[in-house]
Each structure stands twice: as structure tokens, then as C-alpha cells.
Design a protein around this motif. Structure first.
Motif, PDB file in Angstrom:
ATOM      1  N   GLY A 408     -20.997 -58.989  85.364  1.00  0.00           N
ATOM      2  CA  GLY A 408     -20.965 -58.999  83.898  1.00  0.00           C
ATOM      3  C   GLY A 408     -20.311 -57.766  83.326  1.00  0.00           C
ATOM      4  N   GLY A 409     -19.481 -57.113  84.133  1.00  0.00           N
ATOM      5  CA  GLY A 409     -18.907 -55.844  83.695  1.00  0.00           C
ATOM      6  C   GLY A 409     -17.605 -55.953  82.934  1.00  0.00           C
ATOM      7  N   TYR A 410     -16.986 -57.140  82.912  1.00  0.00           N
ATOM      8  CA  TYR A 410     -15.733 -57.284  82.179  1.00  0.00           C
ATOM      9  C   TYR A 410     -15.996 -57.523  80.695  1.00  0.00           C
ATOM     10  CZ  TYR A 410     -13.549 -57.649  86.791  1.00  0.00           C
ATOM     11  OH  TYR A 410     -13.126 -57.396  88.071  1.00  0.00           O
ATOM     12  N   VAL A 411     -14.942 -57.432  79.914  1.00  0.00           N
ATOM     13  CA  VAL A 411     -15.070 -57.525  78.463  1.00  0.00           C
ATOM     14  C   VAL A 411     -15.760 -58.823  78.062  1.00  0.00           C
ATOM     15  CG1 VAL A 411     -13.787 -57.593  76.279  1.00  0.00           C
ATOM     16  CG2 VAL A 411     -13.007 -56.117  78.138  1.00  0.00           C
ATOM     17  N   TYR A 412     -16.790 -58.709  77.234  1.00  0.00           N
ATOM     18  CA  TYR A 412     -17.570 -59.808  76.650  1.00  0.00           C
ATOM     19  C   TYR A 412     -18.539 -60.466  77.628  1.00  0.00           C
ATOM     20  CZ  TYR A 412     -13.740 -59.580  73.226  1.00  0.00           C
ATOM     21  OH  TYR A 412     -12.799 -59.155  72.328  1.00  0.00           O
ATOM     22  N   ASP A 413     -18.445 -60.212  78.947  1.00  0.00           N
ATOM     23  CA  ASP A 413     -19.220 -61.000  79.910  1.00  0.00           C
ATOM     24  C   ASP A 413     -20.729 -60.792  79.760  1.00  0.00           C
ATOM     25  OD1 ASP A 413     -16.852 -61.934  80.794  1.00  0.00           O
ATOM     26  OD2 ASP A 413     -17.001 -61.170  82.836  1.00  0.00           O
ATOM     27  N   SER A 414     -21.179 -59.558  79.635  1.00  0.00           N
ATOM     28  CA  SER A 414     -22.621 -59.317  79.515  1.00  0.00           C
ATOM     29  C   SER A 414     -23.183 -59.977  78.267  1.00  0.00           C
ATOM     30  CB  SER A 414     -22.899 -57.808  79.474  1.00  0.00           C
ATOM     31  OG  SER A 414     -22.653 -57.211  80.726  1.00  0.00           O
ATOM     32  N   GLU A 415     -22.433 -59.885  77.152  1.00  0.00           N
ATOM     33  CA  GLU A 415     -22.910 -60.508  75.911  1.00  0.00           C
ATOM     34  C   GLU A 415     -22.996 -62.026  76.059  1.00  0.00           C
ATOM     35  OE1 GLU A 415     -20.518 -58.328  76.267  1.00  0.00           O
ATOM     36  OE2 GLU A 415     -20.325 -56.949  74.566  1.00  0.00           O
ATOM     37  N   ILE A 416     -22.035 -62.611  76.752  1.00  0.00           N
ATOM     38  CA  ILE A 416     -22.065 -64.063  76.970  1.00  0.00           C
ATOM     39  C   ILE A 416     -23.263 -64.449  77.828  1.00  0.00           C
ATOM     40  CG2 ILE A 416     -20.881 -65.914  78.220  1.00  0.00           C
ATOM     41  CD1 ILE A 416     -18.243 -64.761  77.172  1.00  0.00           C
ATOM     42  N   LEU A 417     -23.523 -63.691  78.882  1.00  0.00           N
ATOM     43  CA  LEU A 417     -24.659 -63.986  79.758  1.00  0.00           C
ATOM     44  C   LEU A 417     -25.981 -63.887  78.998  1.00  0.00           C
ATOM     45  CD1 LEU A 417     -23.390 -62.033  82.877  1.00  0.00           C
ATOM     46  CD2 LEU A 417     -23.601 -64.512  82.676  1.00  0.00           C
ATOM     47  N   GLN A 418     -26.057 -62.964  78.064  1.00  0.00           N
ATOM     48  CA  GLN A 418     -27.281 -62.811  77.274  1.00  0.00           C
ATOM     49  C   GLN A 418     -27.451 -63.946  76.258  1.00  0.00           C
ATOM     50  OE1 GLN A 418     -26.915 -58.881  75.558  1.00  0.00           O
ATOM     51  NE2 GLN A 418     -26.744 -57.925  77.575  1.00  0.00           N
ATOM     52  N   ARG A 419     -26.343 -64.591  75.861  1.00  0.00           N
ATOM     53  CA  ARG A 419     -26.398 -65.646  74.847  1.00  0.00           C
ATOM     54  C   ARG A 419     -26.620 -67.040  75.454  1.00  0.00           C
ATOM     55  NH1 ARG A 419     -22.827 -67.485  71.716  1.00  0.00           N
ATOM     56  NH2 ARG A 419     -24.087 -67.706  69.836  1.00  0.00           N
ATOM     57  N   LEU A 420     -26.655 -67.155  76.764  1.00  0.00           N
ATOM     58  CA  LEU A 420     -26.734 -68.475  77.381  1.00  0.00           C
ATOM     59  C   LEU A 420     -27.960 -69.263  76.940  1.00  0.00           C
ATOM     60  CD1 LEU A 420     -25.527 -67.851  81.048  1.00  0.00           C
ATOM     61  CD2 LEU A 420     -24.365 -69.157  79.263  1.00  0.00           C
ATOM     62  N   THR A 421     -29.049 -68.598  76.615  1.00  0.00           N
ATOM     63  CA  THR A 421     -30.264 -69.311  76.221  1.00  0.00           C
ATOM     64  C   THR A 421     -30.084 -70.050  74.902  1.00  0.00           C
ATOM     65  OG1 THR A 421     -31.086 -67.241  75.240  1.00  0.00           O
ATOM     66  CG2 THR A 421     -31.821 -67.787  77.477  1.00  0.00           C
ATOM     67  N   ARG A 422     -29.031 -69.751  74.147  1.00  0.00           N
ATOM     68  CA  ARG A 422     -28.784 -70.478  72.905  1.00  0.00           C
ATOM     69  C   ARG A 422     -28.395 -71.935  73.187  1.00  0.00           C
ATOM     70  NH1 ARG A 422     -28.243 -68.223  68.032  1.00  0.00           N
ATOM     71  NH2 ARG A 422     -26.820 -69.904  67.437  1.00  0.00           N
ATOM     72  N   ILE A 423     -27.775 -72.171  74.330  1.00  0.00           N
ATOM     73  CA  ILE A 423     -27.363 -73.544  74.652  1.00  0.00           C
ATOM     74  C   ILE A 423     -28.268 -74.169  75.708  1.00  0.00           C
ATOM     75  CG2 ILE A 423     -24.955 -73.115  74.024  1.00  0.00           C
ATOM     76  CD1 ILE A 423     -24.324 -72.841  77.012  1.00  0.00           C
ATOM     77  N   ASP A 424     -29.070 -73.330  76.398  1.00  0.00           N
ATOM     78  CA  ASP A 424     -29.992 -73.844  77.410  1.00  0.00           C
ATOM     79  C   ASP A 424     -31.128 -72.839  77.570  1.00  0.00           C
ATOM     80  OD1 ASP A 424     -31.362 -74.836  79.538  1.00  0.00           O
ATOM     81  OD2 ASP A 424     -29.693 -74.800  80.955  1.00  0.00           O
ATOM     82  N   PRO A 425     -32.323 -73.166  77.070  1.00  0.00           N
ATOM     83  CA  PRO A 425     -33.441 -72.200  77.149  1.00  0.00           C
ATOM     84  C   PRO A 425     -33.764 -71.781  78.572  1.00  0.00           C
ATOM     85  CG  PRO A 425     -33.966 -73.994  75.632  1.00  0.00           C
ATOM     86  CD  PRO A 425     -32.700 -74.390  76.343  1.00  0.00           C
ATOM     87  N   ASP A 426     -33.407 -72.607  79.557  1.00  0.00           N
ATOM     88  CA  ASP A 426     -33.700 -72.279  80.955  1.00  0.00           C
ATOM     89  C   ASP A 426     -32.552 -71.536  81.638  1.00  0.00           C
ATOM     90  OD1 ASP A 426     -36.148 -73.602  80.726  1.00  0.00           O
ATOM     91  OD2 ASP A 426     -35.221 -75.533  81.223  1.00  0.00           O
ATOM     92  N   ALA A 427     -31.552 -71.151  80.869  1.00  0.00           N
ATOM     93  CA  ALA A 427     -30.353 -70.554  81.471  1.00  0.00           C
ATOM     94  C   ALA A 427     -30.410 -69.033  81.497  1.00  0.00           C
ATOM     95  CB  ALA A 427     -29.108 -71.006  80.698  1.00  0.00           C
TER      96      ALA A 427
END
Length: 591
Positions: A408-427
Motif C-alpha cells: 500500500g505504499g504507492y500513491v493513493y493505495d493506502s487510502e483505497i485499502l482503508q475505503r474498501l469497507t464502503r463497498i464491502d463491510p467484510d473487506a
């Protein structure tokens, strides 16, 4: 006593040339614009009137003849000999919505290349033909002319220093550049420079034929063969056009240069801010009826309508991506390989794009490249690192222990990984604390650990001044002799200690008090008992030599994990290198 302002026309022309217009070439645009407006005005009264502009160029002279409404003598005095009389233009009908610009100020642009302008005109309303002659020193004359048909002819002879701007080649290029999409017939020395229709509105036999024609048009305009195109429509701004998708990666820091027409007259080839910042993978050509130009008519005016237009164009690109995912997965993968940064940026605040990223975009993982959806399926307890260096250090070890890891070290990757629960609570994917990885590393056989206890005690004494503990574990890959693991708390603790040492006395006391309240969580050097070199080091009979070897392994682990080296670390690494070199030389001598 009231006095009128005196206008220095030379000063106005200097202002236009130095501060308003980017180049003298705009005089062609302004003359075309005046001619197009005159034709529009006549067609408002006579819908079937001819729409033609003939430009003649030769011997340093340019003549622009139109079939427009023409001017009466009173209108000549009002429109050509005054500056800034906008209310009077409204009364005469030359500043209405359907016109491109205004008479007067546009005509002044002719003084960018000439010292004298002649306007021969006859009004469609009736009356005699009029000849207006204006000079750059502010003087003008009005007389009678010989002209039978309504319309206007503007003639100028270039100054010696501006001859290049009235050559046949230059005028032909500029007339084609600015006026190619005008809905009138424009010719230069008999050569037509206008198209029959807007390229994106032309009818074609099949969708594939339209696609080929538009891709060829995009290649002519921008110099690249587009990967694809997107039709654009924004009702509120009267905008139509097409966005071309770049066939190679784009620099997100470089704003796109778009081609913008207003009422089918070219405004600029280098408009920026037309698309949202994330859409740097597209270049647009559009025509708009309602967007406002700046005073120079070379850029768009920032207002609420432009903001709305920008949002709608971004929406069109987003819908194109969603449709591409549904209809052409291979095409989407090709696009993502080139322009993943733009899609990632959009996914930070758009759930549809987040779903697209989750399903289609490959991330770097400890099990190889795969999408986030695939990773979550195969690694239910997966984690991610917040830096590339941390991933490179830990991916092989974590993968060998069955702990899936996403970079998750590339640009935007960590933020995207943190937002995954918006589309799947189990993600949910949790960040990996390197210290937690130690719990997944296998223990050493108790008998072997007992035999290595003298070595471990000597190693602990060697690394204690460096604030590091030593543990012995058994893990894959066997090729890795040592691993430096530090928790988030330990990193924070170290940062406080460095700030305390570098600060003044008062600040050092404050940071020292804060440091004492924190748990004493120290980094660990994990030695891999499965590695042959480590097993030989743990069996060294000379404990001082073993301590030197451990310091060398400590320095190597720091370098391998791309951890910053403190002065104490560098000193320990140098000492261990010199100590081992001295031992090696001494050993050869003894042999």
C-alpha cells in the motif's frame, strides 16, 4: 466643467499586444470573428442570406470580405471610432447572445500588424456605402465608397516588422486554425479552410466507421493515435465534443491542454482546467455556446457554469469507465495499465470507481500481482504495508508464514485499502505492524536454543546500546539471515528520542517526560536459525567475535529493510566490518 477622457490609441494597441493577447496572430481570429458576427446579424433578418468570408492575401496586404449585415455611417462612427461603448452596441444589436464578440475592440487588433486599417461597408438596412480609414495614432476618416452589395471589407497592409503575419501561408494556417469549424464558407485566396460540420456530429455508415474517423481526427489534432474516445454533452453550457484517451502514461502533475471552441470559433488550443484534475489521461476538443471567455478570448472564465461543466465532463468519463468494465474487460485492463493513477484518484471519493479498482486493478502482493478482490478471497487475514520499503522487506517473510501482504505504499493505495469497507463491510484490510510478524515466526528447537544461549546473551549486550533486542527464530526464506522488526510505537519512541536529543533544554525536558509515559517497546533483530550463516555464527566459540558478527548482521538488516541509519548504527556497522576484516586477515596469517 466636465471633460472627456482622452484615449491614446498607441497605448491601447501596446496594451493589447503586450498584456492581453499572447501573439499578433490573433488579429486573424478577430477579423474572422467580426465577419462571422456580421453574417449572423444579417441572417437574423434574412435567414437565407449568403454566409461567405473571402480572404485575399498578397504583397504584404490582407483583405477580409464578408457577406454580413454591414454598417451605416452612424454605426461606423459608433462602433469603429469608440472604445468601450457596450451599451450602444446593445442598442444596435451587435452584442447579443448569438454573437462571438463585439465590433470595435476586435478591429483594434489589426493595429498589432498594421499602422492603417480600411473598412469598406454597406448596410443591408440601406444607405450608401461607407469607407472608414483608421490610423494607429488615433486619427480616422469617414467617406463614401463604391460597393453595391451589403457586407464589409477590411483591408490592412502590414508594417515591415510584421510581414510574416500577412503571408499567404500564415494567414491560411491561422484561418484554418481559428475558423475551421465556423458554420460559414471561409476561403483564403480561393482555398476553402472550413469543414462541413463538427467532426463529432457527422453521420457515418456504421459505428466502426465513426470510431475510425474520430480516432483519425484526434490523431491529426493532438499528434497521437487515441486509445479510445468519449462523447461529451453538457446541456447547460451548450457543450458538445469528444475526449480522446491518451495511448501512453500521462504525468499527473501536467495539466491537460484541451482545444476549446466557443460558438465554433477556436478559443484556445491549450485550455487547462476543463476536466477534473484526476482526468489527466484525456485530451478534449469541445464546442460550447454558453461558457464565457476571458478578456483576451484565449482562456475560459472561471465561474459556476464552468465548475458544473467540469463536473459533468468528469461524470461522462466515469460512466465510460464503468461501461468499459461491463462490455470490454480487456480494453479496461489495457487502460488501467496506462492510467491507473487517475482511476485511483477518482476511487478516493467515488464508490463506483472503488468497485472498479477492487475488481480490475492489480496490486503488488506477497503472492504476486492480483486484484484486491482476488487477494481477499485467497488471504482472508491479509494485511498491507504503508510503504514500499516495508513491503519489500517483509513480503517474502510474511508470504512464507502464510500472512498475505499488499503493498500500500504507492500513491493513493493506502487510502483505497482503508475505503474498501464502503463497498464491502467484510473487506477490511488492516495495516501490518512489523512487530506482529514476529508472532508468526516459528520457534527454534528448545535444545538448540539452549545451546545458543551464551551467544544470545553476548549478542544482547552488543546491541543493547543501539536500543535493539535479539531473538532467534526458525522461518522461511532460509536465504534471509536476519530481519529487523520495529513496531509503530517503537518508531514513535525513537522519533521522540531523536527530537529530544536535537532540541534545546526546555524542549528536551518536555519530550523526555512524554517519552517516559510511553511503553518501552524496542525494535528486534530476528536471527533466522534456518540460515546456514546464522547457525555458524551462533556456534562461534569466541563470543567477542560472535558479538561483532551480530553487529554486522544488524547493519545488513537495516540496509536490507531501507531503514534510516543513525550515527550510532553507522559507527556499529563500520566497527563490525573492520573487526571481521581484521579477524579474517589474522586468520589467514595464522593459517
Amino acid at each position: 466643467m466636465e471633460n472627456a477622457f482622452q484615449v491614446d490609441l498607441r497605448g491601447v494597441v501596446d496594451l493589447l499586444s503586450r498584456h492581453l493577447y499572447s501573439s499578433p496572430r490573433v488579429y486573424v481570429r478577430e477579423l474572422l470573428q467580426n465577419a462571422a458576427d456580421a453574417i449572423t446579424a444579417r441572417r437574423n433578418q434574412e435567414p437565407g442570406a449568403e454566409a461567405r468570408v473571402e480572404i485575399r492575401v498578397g504583397d504584404g496586404e490582407i483583405q477580409v470580405r464578408d457577406t454580413g449585415i454591414g454598417l451605416t455611417e452612424d454605426e461606423v462612427h459608433t462602433l469603429l471610432a469608440t472604445i468601450g461603448r457596450s451599451s450602444k452596441r446593445d442598442e444596435l444589436g451587435f452584442a447579443r447572445h448569438e454573437f462571438l464578440g463585439q465590433f470595435g475592440i476586435g478591429l483594434l487588433s489589426g493595429f498589432l500588424v498594421a499602422d492603417e486599417l480600411q473598412v469598406e461597408t454597406r448596410s443591408a438596412k440601406g444607405g450608401p456605402a461607407v469607407l472608414w480609414t483608421g490610423r494607429s495614432d488615433g486619427r480616422y476618416e469617414v467617406g463614401r465608397a463604391e460597393r453595391d452589395e451589403p457586407g464589409t471589407t477590411v483591408t490592412l497592409r502590414a508594417r515591415e516588422d510584421a510581414g510574416e503575419w500577412v503571408s499567404a501561408r500564415t494567414v491560411t494556417e491561422l484561418a484554418g486554425l481559428y475558423g475551421s469549424l465556423l458554420p460559414i464558407d471561409v476561403t483564403v485566396n480561393g482555398r476553402r479552410t472550413t469543414l462541413d460540420a463538427l467532426p463529432w456530429t457527422e453521420r457515418h455508415a456504421t459505428p466502426d466507421a465513426r470510431r475510425d474517423a474520430l480516432l483519425e481526427y484526434g490523431e491529426r489534432l493532438f499528434g497521437f493515435r487515441p486509445l479510445d474516445f468519449v462523447d461529451l454533452h453538457v446541456k447547460e453550457s451548450g457543450l458538445t465534443g469528444v475526449a480522446f484517451i491518451l495511448p501512453s502514461p500521462a504525468n499527473p502533475a501536467v495539466r491537460g491542454a484541451h482545444r476549446v471552441y466557443l460558438k465554433r470559433m477556436l478559443l484556445t488550443e491549450r485550455a487547462d482546467g476543463l476536466l477534473p484534475d484526476w482526468a489527466f489521461f484525456a485530451r478534449c476538443v469541445v464546442d460550447a455556446a454558453e461558457l464565457r471567455p476571458t478578456a483576451s478570448r484565449e482562456a475560459l472564465y472561471e465561474d459556476d457554469l464552468l465548475d458544473h461543466t467540469r463536473e459533468e465532463l468528469g461524470r461522462a468519463l466515469r460512466l465510460w469507465l464503468v461501461r468499459l468494465a461491463e462490455t470490454d474487460p480487456d480494453g479496461l485492463r489495457d487502460f488501467l495499465r496506462l492510467h491507473h493513477l487517475g482511476v485511483k484518484a477518482l476511487a478516493l471519493h467515488d464508490d463506483d470507481m472503488l468497485r472498479l479498482v477492487d475488481r480490475w486493478l492489480e496490486f503488488e502482493t506477497s503472492a504476486g500481482p492480483m486484484t484486491l478482490a482476488q487477494f481477499r478471497t485467497s488471504h482472508p487475514g491479509g494485511r498491507y504495508t504503508a510503504s514500499v520499503d516495508e513491503f519489500r522487506q517483509l513480503s517474502a517473510v510474511s508470504g512464507a508464514q502464510g500472512v498475505g501482504l499488499v503493498n500500500g505504499g504507492y500513491v493513493y493505495d493506502s487510502e483505497i485499502l482503508q475505503r474498501l469497507t464502503r463497498i464491502d463491510p467484510d473487506a477490511r484490510l488492516e495495516p501490518l505492524d512489523p512487530a506482529d510478524l514476529a508472532t508468526h515466526l516459528g520457534p527454534v528447537d528448545p535444545r538448540e536454543e539452549l545451546a545458543a544461549r551464551p551467544f544470545l546473551e553476548a549478542a544482547a549486550r552488543a546491541l543493547d546500546p543501539l536500543g535493539c533486542e535479539v531473538v532467534l527464530r526458525d522461518f522461511d526464506p532460509a536465504s534471509l539471515p536476519a530481519l529487523y522488526l520495529t513496531s509503530r510505537a517503537a518508531e514513535h519512541h525513537a522519533e521522540l528520542r531523536e527530537a529530544r536529543d536535537a532540541g534545546d533544554e526546555l524542549w528536551a525536558d518536555v519530550l523526555g517526560a512524554l517519552e517516559r509515559t510511553m511503553a518501552a517497546d524496542r525494535p528486534r533483530l530476528v536471527l533466522n536459525h534456518r540460515n546456514p550463516l546464522v547457525r555458524r555464527v551462533t556456534g562461534l566459540p569466541e563470543l567477542s567475535l560472535a558479538a561483532t558478527a551480530v553487529q554486522a548482521l544488524y547493519g545488513m538488516a537495516l540496509l536490507h529493510g531501507h531503514h534510516p541509519l543513525r550515527p550510532a548504527d553507522s559507527a556499529a556497522l563500520n566497527r563490525s566490518f573492520l573487526g571481521l576484516l581484521d579477524w579474517a586477515v589474522g586468520g589467514e596469517t595464522r593459517g
